[in-house]
Design a protein around this motif. Structure first.
Motif, PDB file in Angstrom:
ATOM      1  N   LEU A  55      38.126  35.887  32.382  1.00 23.92           N
ATOM      2  CA  LEU A  55      38.290  34.600  32.551  1.00 23.92           C
ATOM      3  C   LEU A  55      38.577  34.175  34.255  1.00 23.92           C
ATOM      4  CD1 LEU A  55      40.566  33.511  29.494  1.00 23.92           C
ATOM      5  CD2 LEU A  55      38.300  33.095  29.851  1.00 23.92           C
ATOM      6  N   CYS A  56      38.704  35.407  34.893  1.00 31.29           N
ATOM      7  CA  CYS A  56      38.730  35.303  36.383  1.00 31.29           C
ATOM      8  C   CYS A  56      37.763  34.465  37.028  1.00 31.29           C
ATOM      9  CB  CYS A  56      39.165  36.653  37.002  1.00 31.29           C
ATOM     10  SG  CYS A  56      39.540  36.742  38.625  1.00 31.29           S
ATOM     11  N   GLU A  57      38.090  33.805  38.075  1.00 36.14           N
ATOM     12  CA  GLU A  57      37.038  33.127  38.829  1.00 36.14           C
ATOM     13  C   GLU A  57      36.401  34.113  40.120  1.00 36.14           C
ATOM     14  OE1 GLU A  57      39.175  29.571  39.709  1.00 36.14           O
ATOM     15  OE2 GLU A  57      39.031  29.222  37.742  1.00 36.14           O
ATOM     16  N   ALA A  58      37.204  35.263  40.405  1.00 41.83           N
ATOM     17  CA  ALA A  58      36.911  36.411  41.365  1.00 41.83           C
ATOM     18  C   ALA A  58      35.582  37.051  40.771  1.00 41.83           C
ATOM     19  CB  ALA A  58      37.918  36.937  41.785  1.00 41.83           C
ATOM     20  N   SER A  59      35.155  38.003  41.729  1.00 45.34           N
ATOM     21  CA  SER A  59      34.075  38.773  41.414  1.00 45.34           C
ATOM     22  C   SER A  59      34.822  39.839  40.390  1.00 45.34           C
ATOM     23  CB  SER A  59      33.430  39.643  42.480  1.00 45.34           C
ATOM     24  OG  SER A  59      34.602  40.587  42.945  1.00 45.34           O
ATOM     25  N   ALA A  63      38.568  41.448  39.566  1.00 47.27           N
ATOM     26  CA  ALA A  63      39.602  40.784  38.474  1.00 47.27           C
ATOM     27  C   ALA A  63      40.139  41.827  37.824  1.00 47.27           C
ATOM     28  CB  ALA A  63      38.308  40.236  37.409  1.00 47.27           C
ATOM     29  N   PRO A  64      41.334  41.354  37.114  1.00 51.96           N
ATOM     30  CA  PRO A  64      41.762  39.987  37.137  1.00 51.96           C
ATOM     31  C   PRO A  64      42.367  39.843  38.803  1.00 51.96           C
ATOM     32  CG  PRO A  64      43.409  41.421  35.727  1.00 51.96           C
ATOM     33  CD  PRO A  64      42.117  42.178  36.432  1.00 51.96           C
ATOM     34  N   CYS A  65      42.228  38.790  39.392  1.00 53.45           N
ATOM     35  CA  CYS A  65      42.725  38.589  40.769  1.00 53.45           C
ATOM     36  C   CYS A  65      44.376  38.262  40.874  1.00 53.45           C
ATOM     37  CB  CYS A  65      41.952  37.907  41.581  1.00 53.45           C
ATOM     38  SG  CYS A  65      42.193  35.881  41.222  1.00 53.45           S
ATOM     39  N   ARG A  66      44.742  37.539  39.475  1.00 54.31           N
ATOM     40  CA  ARG A  66      45.914  37.142  39.380  1.00 54.31           C
ATOM     41  C   ARG A  66      46.496  36.266  40.000  1.00 54.31           C
ATOM     42  NH1 ARG A  66      47.867  42.939  38.608  1.00 54.31           N
ATOM     43  NH2 ARG A  66      49.772  42.432  39.655  1.00 54.31           N
ATOM     44  N   SER A  67      45.545  35.655  40.873  1.00 57.28           N
ATOM     45  CA  SER A  67      45.940  34.230  41.630  1.00 57.28           C
ATOM     46  C   SER A  67      45.051  33.055  41.324  1.00 57.28           C
ATOM     47  CB  SER A  67      46.087  34.695  43.171  1.00 57.28           C
ATOM     48  OG  SER A  67      44.678  35.169  43.629  1.00 57.28           O
ATOM     49  N   CYS A  68      43.827  33.316  40.971  1.00 57.67           N
ATOM     50  CA  CYS A  68      43.126  32.115  40.562  1.00 57.67           C
ATOM     51  C   CYS A  68      43.726  31.402  39.479  1.00 57.67           C
ATOM     52  CB  CYS A  68      41.584  32.521  40.298  1.00 57.67           C
ATOM     53  SG  CYS A  68      41.202  33.449  38.977  1.00 57.67           S
ATOM     54  N   ARG A  69      42.858  30.014  39.320  1.00 62.43           N
ATOM     55  CA  ARG A  69      43.445  29.239  37.998  1.00 62.43           C
ATOM     56  C   ARG A  69      43.123  30.041  36.888  1.00 62.43           C
ATOM     57  NH1 ARG A  69      44.469  24.203  36.905  1.00 62.43           N
ATOM     58  NH2 ARG A  69      42.519  23.631  35.521  1.00 62.43           N
ATOM     59  N   GLY A  70      41.995  30.608  36.648  1.00 60.94           N
ATOM     60  CA  GLY A  70      41.548  31.190  35.444  1.00 60.94           C
ATOM     61  C   GLY A  70      42.760  32.315  35.080  1.00 60.94           C
ATOM     62  N   CYS A  71      43.085  33.233  36.210  1.00 61.86           N
ATOM     63  CA  CYS A  71      43.987  34.368  35.749  1.00 61.86           C
ATOM     64  C   CYS A  71      45.416  33.591  35.582  1.00 61.86           C
ATOM     65  CB  CYS A  71      44.103  35.119  37.073  1.00 61.86           C
ATOM     66  SG  CYS A  71      42.691  36.214  37.162  1.00 61.86           S
ATOM     67  N   GLU A  72      45.758  32.748  36.161  1.00 59.19           N
ATOM     68  CA  GLU A  72      47.048  31.776  36.292  1.00 59.19           C
ATOM     69  C   GLU A  72      47.298  31.491  34.949  1.00 59.19           C
ATOM     70  OE1 GLU A  72      49.971  28.999  36.480  1.00 59.19           O
ATOM     71  OE2 GLU A  72      47.979  28.437  36.739  1.00 59.19           O
TER      72      GLU A  72
HETATM   73 ZN   LIG Z   1      41.428  35.553  38.668  1.00 58.22          ZN
END
Ligand SMILES: [Zn+2]
Length: 348
Positions: A55-59, A63-72
């Motif tokens: 669900l991460c918004e990064a590439s 992923a998981p970047c753990r900072s985008c809204r998706g990850c969070e």
């Molecule tokens: Zn993310």
């Protein structure tokens, strides 16, 4: 990769991580995974991070970047495209539901109605257009009809859906369910990893942490629940047992008093004794210290191995097993332990 990205906050399991990483970056994502392995080694933790990655918004590489809204939101368990299916009793145990919400005793099983709900949810498609991820936890709690219902979803999964089944008892799943999932095996964590975790979690000495790690069987979850005092009470218990000689009525009475507490504690202590005789048995065939659970008591294990001999050790292991079974079948701990020690008397 920055320190706060990817799966690096899950200890160990490099092969499982590499397979998930390859699936993410290769873009060929299986619809169903089976995270299978011992209790408390980080299966759920990694599954939740993998859900965040989907669900991460990064590439995909980040992923998981753990900072985008998706990850969070996925990591907090509040993402609209992430659903965690837990039995009622487990939701109560985790403080996600209150006991008062249920008319009957909260169920320990996952039932067909819950699977049907999950299926409908998956078929609605993603709210935010990326993926729809369901975590079934623990999957072995799906009862037979629930598993049969789930089969249909596994056979024809909705396009963007990913199912993550987590279990420490994969054999409780129907072979047809297992065969439709990509199996991700988890091994117990290496003793040094668990020992380091025990040391930082309990703030205990390295020697005690090493004992706790071996007692946990490579499980972070279990090592956290073990009381550091277990290290010392275990040593005392084993010493008392070793000091017991046939006809020593007072010693036996004292040992019964220590062993036969409340049901749960009694079973716990008997299991501890079982690990002791397992060590004695291992020592009797020349196992090295590294293979012993009570490695700090290796000398004593070798003495007992020589003193008792294989047949007596096996008989004692069987007697402990019977005592545990008896207590589980509602025999009072005192009676079960007395019977066990009486049969120990047959030794030298
Ligand atoms: Zn993310």
């Amino acid at each position: 990769m920055p320190a706060s990205m990817g799966f690096d906050d899950v200890l160990g399991h490099d092969r499982a991580k590499a397979r998930l990483r390859a699936a993410l970056e290769g873009g060929r994502l299986p619809h169903a995974w089976l995270f299978a392995g011992p209790e408390g080694v980080g299966k759920e933790r990694l599954a939740r991070r993998f859900a965040a990655a989907l669900l991460c918004e990064a590439s995909p590489r980040e992923a998981p970047c753990r900072s985008c809204r998706g990850c969070e939101r996925a990591l907090r368990g509040v993402h609209p495209d992430f659903l965690v299916l837990l039995p009622e009793a487990e939701r109560v145990a985790r403080g996600l539901a209150s006991r008062a919400e249920f008319e009957r005793t909260p169920s320990r099983e996952l039932k067909i109605a819950e699977v049907r709900q999950l299926e409908r949810w998956l078929r609605l498609g993603p709210v935010e257009g990326r993926a729809k991820v369901a975590l079934v936890l623990p999957a072995d709690r799906l009862n037979q009809s629930a598993q049969n219902a789930l089969l249909k979803t596994l056979e024809e999964p909705p396009p963007a859906a990913t199912l993550l089944l987590v279990t420490s008892a994969a054999e409780a799943l129907l072979p047809t369910v297992r065969s439709r999932c990509v199996r991700l095996p988890f091994a117990p964590l290496p003793p040094e990893v668990v020992a380091e975790h025990a040391r930082s979690h309990h703030g205990c000495a390295p020697e005690a942490a090493a004992v706790l790690a071996r007692l946990s069987g490579g499980s972070l979850g279990r090592v956290q629940t073990l009381d550091p005092e277990t290290v010392e009470t275990r040593r005392q218990l084993i010493e008392r047992l070793r000091a017991l000689r046939p006809g020593d009525g007072l010693g036996a009475t004292r040992l019964v008093a220590v062993l036969a507490e409340e049901r749960e504690e009694a079973i716990e202590r008997l299991r501890l004794l079982r690990t002791w005789y397992r060590d004695v048995l291992a020592a009797s065939v020349g196992a090295s210290n590294a293979l012993l659970i009570h490695a700090d008591l290796a000398e004593a294990a070798r003495e007992d191995a020589a003193r008792l001999g294989g047949e007596t050790i096996l008989r004692r292991l069987a007697a402990i097993e019977s005592a545990v079974e008896a207590i589980e079948a509602n025999v009072t701990p005192r009676l079960a332990v007395e019977g066990m020690l009486a049969s120990f008397g047959g030794g030298p």
